[in-house]
Write a protein that holds these residues in place. Structure first.
Motif, PDB file in Angstrom:
ATOM      1  N   THR A 242      57.201  39.302  12.758  1.00 53.46           N
ATOM      2  CA  THR A 242      56.900  40.814  12.217  1.00 53.46           C
ATOM      3  C   THR A 242      55.929  41.813  12.683  1.00 53.46           C
ATOM      4  O   THR A 242      56.194  42.987  12.710  1.00 53.46           O
TER       5      THR A 242
ATOM      6  N   GLY B 171      58.725  44.128  13.477  1.00 57.14           N
ATOM      7  CA  GLY B 171      58.813  44.974  12.116  1.00 57.14           C
ATOM      8  C   GLY B 171      59.601  44.117  11.102  1.00 57.14           C
ATOM      9  O   GLY B 171      59.688  42.805  11.113  1.00 57.14           O
TER      10      GLY B 171
ATOM     11  N   ARG C 160      53.000  44.290   6.807  1.00 58.23           N
ATOM     12  CA  ARG C 160      53.410  45.566   7.270  1.00 58.23           C
ATOM     13  C   ARG C 160      52.450  46.758   6.758  1.00 58.23           C
ATOM     14  O   ARG C 160      52.293  47.603   7.169  1.00 58.23           O
TER      15      ARG C 160
END
Length: 204
Positions: A32, A36, A169
């Motif tokens: 991640t 992303g 995120r």
């Protein structure tokens, strides 16, 4: 429900095990950070696929086979430990500005996460011990019961992983490739992977 005794407890147990730090969580966070949402989702799929292989291998009795052939089990352990240590060393000694360890293409994250999951042979033993705890002998439906349990684990894993991805995120630019935090996390991930490899051998 489909021969599963106390389904609520089964779900709670799976969620607890998912939250325990391990190679799967590390692969998810690293993917991640570098790839992303797409990288995280690909790693999620890789973990799920790897888990499904191990679960059905356990159902098929692979755990008993490994127990009967210690040399084969040891060889798999050594392979898993070597892979984790190699990956960890690459992360630990990566130079700033060097090409990223993991390619940004999602299928690479999938392959990496699945490989890390599959190279943990003790997971097969775990599933062999875990499944019977929640099987109702009076209502057991054979493969249907195991399929329901495996499907539940896959669904819970997906929900857990997308929650982790969403939270991770939120750190945004602080985790972009090349940032100080991203480099620090990569070093930390490298140390963790080496530790996982050493632990895999130490628990023999």
């Amino acid at each position: 429900m489909f021969g599963v005794a106390d389904y609520g407890a089964f779900v709670a147990a799976v969620l607890i095990f998912l939250a325990i730090p391990g190679p799967g969580n590390l692969a998810l966070l690293t993917s991640t950070a570098k790839g992303g949402v797409r990288g995280g989702l690909a790693a999620t799929l890789g973990v799920i696929l790897g888990d499904q292989v191990l679960m059905w291998a356990a159902v098929a009795g692979v755990a008993a086979l490994l127990a009967a052939h210690p040399a084969a089990f040891a060889a798999i352990q050594w392979s898993g430990a070597a892979y984790l240590a190699w990956l960890g060393l690459r992360m630990l000694f990566a130079k700033p500005g060097a090409a990223p360890l993991l390619d940004i293409k999602p299928y690479h994250y999938l392959r990496q996460a699945m490989t890390i999951t599959l190279l943990n042979p003790k997971a097969i033993i775990f599933y062999m011990a875990f499944f019977p705890l929640f099987v109702d002998p009076a209502r057991h439906r054979g493969l249907l019961t195991f399929a329901f349990m495996a499907g539940s684990i896959a669904t819970l894993t997906f929900l857990y992983c997308i929650t982790v991805i969403a939270l991770f995120r939120k750190l945004g630019d602080r985790l972009q490739a090349g940032s100080p935090l991203a480099r620090w996390l990569e070093k930390l991930a490298g140390v963790a992977l080496i530790a996982f490899g050493v632990r895999l051998l130490g628990e023999r």
